[in-house]
Write a protein that holds these residues in place. Structure first.
Motif, PDB file in Angstrom:
ATOM      1  N   PHE A   1       1.137  -1.407   0.090  1.00 26.02           N
ATOM      2  CA  PHE A   1       0.057  -0.296   0.180  1.00 26.02           C
ATOM      3  C   PHE A   1       0.678   1.346  -0.216  1.00 26.02           C
ATOM      4  N   TRP A   2       1.683   0.937   0.962  1.00 28.46           N
ATOM      5  CA  TRP A   2       2.409   2.426   1.142  1.00 28.46           C
ATOM      6  C   TRP A   2       3.851   2.442  -0.196  1.00 28.46           C
ATOM      7  N   ARG A   3       3.678   1.061  -0.814  1.00 29.42           N
ATOM      8  CA  ARG A   3       5.133   1.647  -1.918  1.00 29.42           C
ATOM      9  C   ARG A   3       4.435   2.329  -3.132  1.00 29.42           C
TER      10      ARG A   3
ATOM     11  N   LYS B   1       1.680   4.115  -3.203  1.00 27.59           N
ATOM     12  CA  LYS B   1       1.373   5.634  -2.901  1.00 27.59           C
ATOM     13  C   LYS B   1       3.336   6.531  -3.433  1.00 27.59           C
ATOM     14  N   TRP B   2       4.477   5.556  -2.855  1.00 29.47           N
ATOM     15  CA  TRP B   2       5.598   5.966  -3.131  1.00 29.47           C
ATOM     16  C   TRP B   2       5.744   6.571  -4.552  1.00 29.47           C
ATOM     17  N   GLU B   3       5.799   5.052  -5.131  1.00 23.61           N
ATOM     18  CA  GLU B   3       5.968   5.074  -6.973  1.00 23.61           C
ATOM     19  C   GLU B   3       4.700   5.574  -7.337  1.00 23.61           C
TER      20      GLU B   3
ATOM     21  N   GLY C   1      -0.216  12.972  -0.283  1.00 26.38           N
ATOM     22  CA  GLY C   1      -1.015  14.157   0.086  1.00 26.38           C
ATOM     23  C   GLY C   1      -0.160  14.570   1.820  1.00 26.38           C
ATOM     24  N   PHE C   2       0.088  13.103   2.697  1.00 29.65           N
ATOM     25  CA  PHE C   2       0.819  13.316   3.895  1.00 29.65           C
ATOM     26  C   PHE C   2       2.032  14.608   3.563  1.00 29.65           C
ATOM     27  N   HIS C   3       2.795  14.526   2.367  1.00 29.00           N
ATOM     28  CA  HIS C   3       4.094  14.912   2.442  1.00 29.00           C
ATOM     29  C   HIS C   3       4.065  16.376   2.479  1.00 29.00           C
TER      30      HIS C   3
ATOM     31  N   LEU D   1      13.005   9.793  13.782  1.00 36.89           N
ATOM     32  CA  LEU D   1      11.419  10.096  12.847  1.00 36.89           C
ATOM     33  C   LEU D   1      11.400   9.101  12.594  1.00 36.89           C
ATOM     34  N   PRO D   2      10.272   7.640  13.653  1.00 41.92           N
ATOM     35  CA  PRO D   2       9.301   7.117  12.765  1.00 41.92           C
ATOM     36  C   PRO D   2       8.608   6.837  11.795  1.00 41.92           C
ATOM     37  N   LEU D   3       8.709   6.190  10.908  1.00 45.43           N
ATOM     38  CA  LEU D   3       8.424   6.351   9.350  1.00 45.43           C
ATOM     39  C   LEU D   3       8.318   7.908   8.749  1.00 45.43           C
ATOM     40  N   CYS D   4       9.815   7.371   8.560  1.00 45.11           N
ATOM     41  CA  CYS D   4       9.715   9.574   8.080  1.00 45.11           C
ATOM     42  C   CYS D   4       9.265   9.971   7.273  1.00 45.11           C
TER      43      CYS D   4
ATOM     44  N   ALA E   1      13.087   5.976  10.397  1.00 45.34           N
ATOM     45  CA  ALA E   1      12.931   4.362   9.709  1.00 45.34           C
ATOM     46  C   ALA E   1      11.419   4.847   8.355  1.00 45.34           C
ATOM     47  N   GLU E   2      12.198   4.200   7.771  1.00 41.80           N
ATOM     48  CA  GLU E   2      10.898   4.211   6.901  1.00 41.80           C
ATOM     49  C   GLU E   2      11.173   3.193   6.096  1.00 41.80           C
ATOM     50  N   LEU E   3       9.659   2.430   5.497  1.00 46.08           N
ATOM     51  CA  LEU E   3       9.745   1.496   4.321  1.00 46.08           C
ATOM     52  C   LEU E   3      10.245   1.921   3.221  1.00 46.08           C
ATOM     53  N   SER E   4       9.825   2.559   2.535  1.00 44.54           N
ATOM     54  CA  SER E   4      10.242   3.142   0.580  1.00 44.54           C
ATOM     55  C   SER E   4      11.773   3.292   0.902  1.00 44.54           C
ATOM     56  N   ALA E   5      12.254   2.526   0.207  1.00 46.47           N
ATOM     57  CA  ALA E   5      13.692   3.123  -0.290  1.00 46.47           C
ATOM     58  C   ALA E   5      13.427   4.572  -1.416  1.00 46.47           C
TER      59      ALA E   5
ATOM     60  N   VAL F   1      16.015   1.530   6.848  1.00 54.30           N
ATOM     61  CA  VAL F   1      15.124   1.467   5.683  1.00 54.30           C
ATOM     62  C   VAL F   1      14.649  -0.090   5.151  1.00 54.30           C
ATOM     63  N   GLY F   2      13.242   0.018   5.449  1.00 47.50           N
ATOM     64  CA  GLY F   2      12.591  -1.156   6.215  1.00 47.50           C
ATOM     65  C   GLY F   2      11.391  -1.271   6.403  1.00 47.50           C
ATOM     66  N   ASP F   3      10.757  -2.477   7.511  1.00 44.97           N
ATOM     67  CA  ASP F   3       9.645  -2.214   8.256  1.00 44.97           C
ATOM     68  C   ASP F   3       9.831  -1.912   9.782  1.00 44.97           C
ATOM     69  N   ILE F   4       9.340  -1.092   9.787  1.00 42.21           N
ATOM     70  CA  ILE F   4      10.008  -0.592  11.552  1.00 42.21           C
ATOM     71  C   ILE F   4      10.220  -1.848  12.303  1.00 42.21           C
ATOM     72  N   PHE F   5       8.864  -2.943  11.957  1.00 40.36           N
ATOM     73  CA  PHE F   5       8.927  -3.941  13.235  1.00 40.36           C
ATOM     74  C   PHE F   5      10.282  -4.363  13.313  1.00 40.36           C
ATOM     75  N   ASP F   6      11.216  -4.192  12.452  1.00 40.31           N
ATOM     76  CA  ASP F   6      12.919  -4.987  11.958  1.00 40.31           C
ATOM     77  C   ASP F   6      13.509  -4.404  12.944  1.00 40.31           C
TER      78      ASP F   6
ATOM     79  N   VAL G   1      -0.931   7.315  13.488  1.00 38.64           N
ATOM     80  CA  VAL G   1      -1.759   7.966  13.211  1.00 38.64           C
ATOM     81  C   VAL G   1      -1.859   6.997  11.459  1.00 38.64           C
ATOM     82  N   ALA G   2      -0.578   6.861  11.314  1.00 28.20           N
ATOM     83  CA  ALA G   2      -1.041   6.437   9.456  1.00 28.20           C
ATOM     84  C   ALA G   2      -0.918   4.976   9.211  1.00 28.20           C
ATOM     85  N   LEU G   3      -1.017   3.835  11.112  1.00 30.17           N
ATOM     86  CA  LEU G   3      -1.238   2.703  11.579  1.00 30.17           C
ATOM     87  C   LEU G   3      -2.655   2.339  11.590  1.00 30.17           C
ATOM     88  N   PRO G   4      -3.372   1.495  11.300  1.00 28.29           N
ATOM     89  CA  PRO G   4      -4.793   0.518  11.957  1.00 28.29           C
ATOM     90  C   PRO G   4      -4.270  -0.073  13.501  1.00 28.29           C
TER      91      PRO G   4
HETATM   92  C1  SAM Z   1       2.061   9.195   6.417  1.00 29.49           C
HETATM   93  S1  SAM Z   1       3.267   9.227   5.649  1.00 29.49           S
HETATM   94  C2  SAM Z   1       4.149  10.141   6.947  1.00 29.49           C
HETATM   95  C3  SAM Z   1       5.918  10.053   6.505  1.00 29.49           C
HETATM   96  C4  SAM Z   1       5.968  11.592   7.541  1.00 29.49           C
HETATM   97  N1  SAM Z   1       5.948  10.768   8.257  1.00 29.49           N
HETATM   98  C5  SAM Z   1       5.506  13.060   6.876  1.00 29.49           C
HETATM   99  O1  SAM Z   1       5.382  13.204   7.850  1.00 29.49           O
HETATM  100  O2  SAM Z   1       5.351  13.249   5.603  1.00 29.49           O
HETATM  101  C6  SAM Z   1       3.893   7.297   6.494  1.00 29.49           C
HETATM  102  C7  SAM Z   1       5.077   6.725   6.473  1.00 29.49           C
HETATM  103  O3  SAM Z   1       4.836   5.699   6.868  1.00 29.49           O
HETATM  104  C8  SAM Z   1       5.811   4.606   5.618  1.00 29.49           C
HETATM  105  N2  SAM Z   1       5.446   2.913   6.342  1.00 29.49           N
HETATM  106  C9  SAM Z   1       4.247   2.637   6.224  1.00 29.49           C
HETATM  107  N3  SAM Z   1       4.306   1.733   7.617  1.00 29.49           N
HETATM  108  C10 SAM Z   1       6.170   1.060   8.163  1.00 29.49           C
HETATM  109  C11 SAM Z   1       6.260   0.011   8.339  1.00 29.49           C
HETATM  110  N4  SAM Z   1       5.739  -0.561   9.315  1.00 29.49           N
HETATM  111  N5  SAM Z   1       7.904   0.251   8.519  1.00 29.49           N
HETATM  112  C12 SAM Z   1       8.955   1.711   7.957  1.00 29.49           C
HETATM  113  N6  SAM Z   1       8.051   3.012   7.496  1.00 29.49           N
HETATM  114  C13 SAM Z   1       6.223   2.575   7.107  1.00 29.49           C
HETATM  115  C14 SAM Z   1       5.223   4.769   5.341  1.00 29.49           C
HETATM  116  O4  SAM Z   1       5.784   4.870   3.757  1.00 29.49           O
HETATM  117  C15 SAM Z   1       4.786   6.582   4.788  1.00 29.49           C
HETATM  118  O5  SAM Z   1       6.150   6.662   4.389  1.00 29.49           O
END
Ligand code: SAM
Length: 218
Positions: free
Chosen positions: A5-7, A9-11, A16-18, A43-46, A65-69, A103-108, A127-130
């Motif tokens: 889902f997030w990859r 969005k970046w591609e 819109g969150f940026h 900055l988690p999920l940066c 920490a960020e999923l998307s390279a 770069v990768g899953d923050i849970f790792d 707030v990005a997470l369910p």
């Molecule tokens: C709503 S965006 C917020 C980005 C940034 N914090 C900002 O304020 O612009 C959420 C970000 O979290 C990343 N993301 C989502 N799940 C993730 C995970 N499990 N581990 C690392 N990054 C993740 C997404 O790729 C996305 O860039």
């Protein structure tokens, strides 16, 4: 909201969150963290937030920490930094000068790989997470940062009025997630004026200081 889902969005550039500017809530409330010069901020999920550049310009070291390279490549490019990239177990470690992004899953990302941090700035991460991922995330963040003080930005809105992300995370949930580890203090609550921009959305900022840390008067 899986990694795909997030990859996607970046591609597709659906980001819109940026924000094009450093987050005004960070600018207004950063001092409340009371950090010393040279402090290291996580900055988690940066994403590629401009908050990174703002913190570097204030002499902070920054960990992200960020999923998307793709997001991280754009972050370094926009900062004019050439990253050294190394493998770090299931993650990659991108670093240049005072910036490291995992770069990768923050849970790792564990405490050893993250290293010591003096504070966390959570904007659009929790707030990005369910639910129930938020519960897992909050516990993981506390463990990975050794309950470093935290500034948290959140949203509140009627969940029937729109769908996330971002999800509404009201005060009761913030306290349920974090009050075991932190004293939670409200710094600001106002109608949202950022990209989410919808009527009836409130944004809030919270200062969280670890229980056991001395209370400072402000
Ligand atoms: C709503 S965006 C917020 C980005 C940034 N914090 C900002 O304020 O612009 C959420 C970000 O979290 C990343 N993301 C989502 N799940 C993730 C995970 N499990 N581990 C690392 N990054 C993740 C997404 O790729 C996305 O860039």
């Amino acid at each position: 909201m899986d990694a795909e889902f997030w990859r996607r969005k970046w591609e597709s550039g659906s980001i819109g969150f940026h924000r094009a500017d450093p987050n005004p809530m960070l600018v207004r409330h950063f001092a409340a963290l009371g950090l010393a010069p040279g402090a290291r901020v996580f900055l988690p999920l940066c994403g590629k937030t401009r908050d990174v550049g703002w913190l570097l310009a204030r002499d902070c070291a920054v960990a992200g920490a960020e999923l998307s390279a793709l997001a991280v490549a754009e972050l370094f490019e926009e900062l004019g930094l050439a990253p050294r990239v190394t493998r770090e177990g299931p993650l990659e470690r991108w670093e240049a000068e005072r910036l490291v992004v995992h770069v990768g899953d923050i849970f790792d990302l564990g405490r050893a790989a993250l290293g010591a941090v003096d504070a966390t700035w959570d904007r659009a991460a929790l707030v990005a997470l369910p639910e129930p991922t938020r519960r897992r995330y909050a516990a993981h963040l506390v463990a990975a940062t050794a309950a470093a003080p935290q500034l948290l930005a959140s949203y509140e809105y009627d969940p029937d009025a729109r769908t996330g992300p971002p999800f509404p995370v009201p005060e009761a949930e913030i306290r349920a997630l974090y009050a075991g580890a932190y004293r939670v203090v409200s710094l600001e609550r106002r109608l949202a004026d950022d990209a989410i921009g919808a009527a009836g959305v409130t944004e809030s900022v919270w200062l969280m200081t670890p229980r056991g840390a001395p209370v400072t008067s402000r």
